[in-house]
Design an enzyme around this catalytic site. Structure first.
Site, short mmCIF file in Angstrom:
data_model
loop_
_atom_site.label_atom_id
_atom_site.label_comp_id
_atom_site.label_asym_id
_atom_site.label_seq_id
_atom_site.Cartn_x
_atom_site.Cartn_y
_atom_site.Cartn_z
N VAL A 50 -4.04 14.00 40.60
CA VAL A 50 -5.21 14.86 40.40
C VAL A 50 -6.46 14.22 41.00
CG1 VAL A 50 -6.69 15.95 38.66
CG2 VAL A 50 -4.22 15.90 38.32
N CYS A 51 -6.52 12.89 40.95
CA CYS A 51 -7.74 12.17 41.35
C CYS A 51 -8.26 12.51 42.75
CB CYS A 51 -7.52 10.66 41.21
SG CYS A 51 -7.21 10.15 39.50
#
Length: 212
Positions: A50-51
């Site tokens: 997700v980062c």
């Protein structure tokens, strides 16, 4: 414990620029000395999932933050070297090449622990020995700091939940409106919409004229 309404901690942390320069950044000084707002967002770890979507989303919105005199700074507990490697990894290979704002490298978790956003717990076994549990990385915490160094917004997402960058632009607009006009901003307020005076009559008039 919430830090909203308090000064941001006065501490300098290692950071990496997009050019590979080792920096020291003090969020409180960035706000007060440069008379600008600061958005500091923490993410769990470089080279994850997700980062990178979040780092690219903040990058794409960077011109909008700059219009609002707001400096964007990322942060995790990775080292500067790992940050630089990720900055030099292509987007289509899961990297963040093209990100231009600085990224804190809080490897000793000095600031993250002050903020209380690290996934860590200390427990004791039956013999009384202390042991550590948790990932020891940060949650997706976000802080908005005003020109006096005061935190006017904080939020913390669990690790699987990516942020909505547009919401932070809305919050900055709302806070700037409060600073400029001394009014308060009702639910779902956006730039150009009606705000209210902080009194009972204004609230009653607003509710009477803004029905769902």
């Amino acid at each position: 414990m919430s830090l909203v309404g308090k000064k941001f901690p006065n501490i300098s942390i290692d950071a990496m620029s997009e050019m590979g320069d080792d920096l020291k950044i003090n969020i409180l000084e960035e706000a007060t000395k440069n008379q600008q707002k600061v958005l500091l967002f923490w993410y769990p770890k470089d080279f994850t999932f997700v980062c990178p979507t979040e780092l690219h989303a903040f990058q794409e919105a960077l011109p909008e933050f700059e219009k609002r005199n707001t400096k964007v700074i990322g942060a995790s507990c990775d080292t500067n070297e790992v940050h630089f490697a990720w900055l030099n990894t292509a987007r289509d290979n899961g990297g963040i090449e093209g990100v231009t704002y600085p990224i804190l490298a809080d490897t000793h978790r000095q600031l993250a622990n002050i903020l209380g956003i690290v996934d860590q717990e200390f427990e004791f076994d039956e013999e009384g020995n202390e042991f550590f549990t948790g990932s020891n990385v940060t949650y997706r915490a976000t802080y908005l700091v005003d020109e006096t160094g005061k935190i006017f917004h904080e939020s913390v997402n669990d690790m699987p939940l990516g942020r909505n960058v547009k919401e932070y632009l809305r919050l900055i607009d709302a806070y700037t409106h409060v600073q400029k006009f001394g009014e308060v901003c009702p639910a779902n307020w956006e730039e150009g919409k009606d705000a209210m005076k902080a009194d009972r009559q204004s609230t009653a008039e607003y509710l009477a004229t803004h029905k769902n």
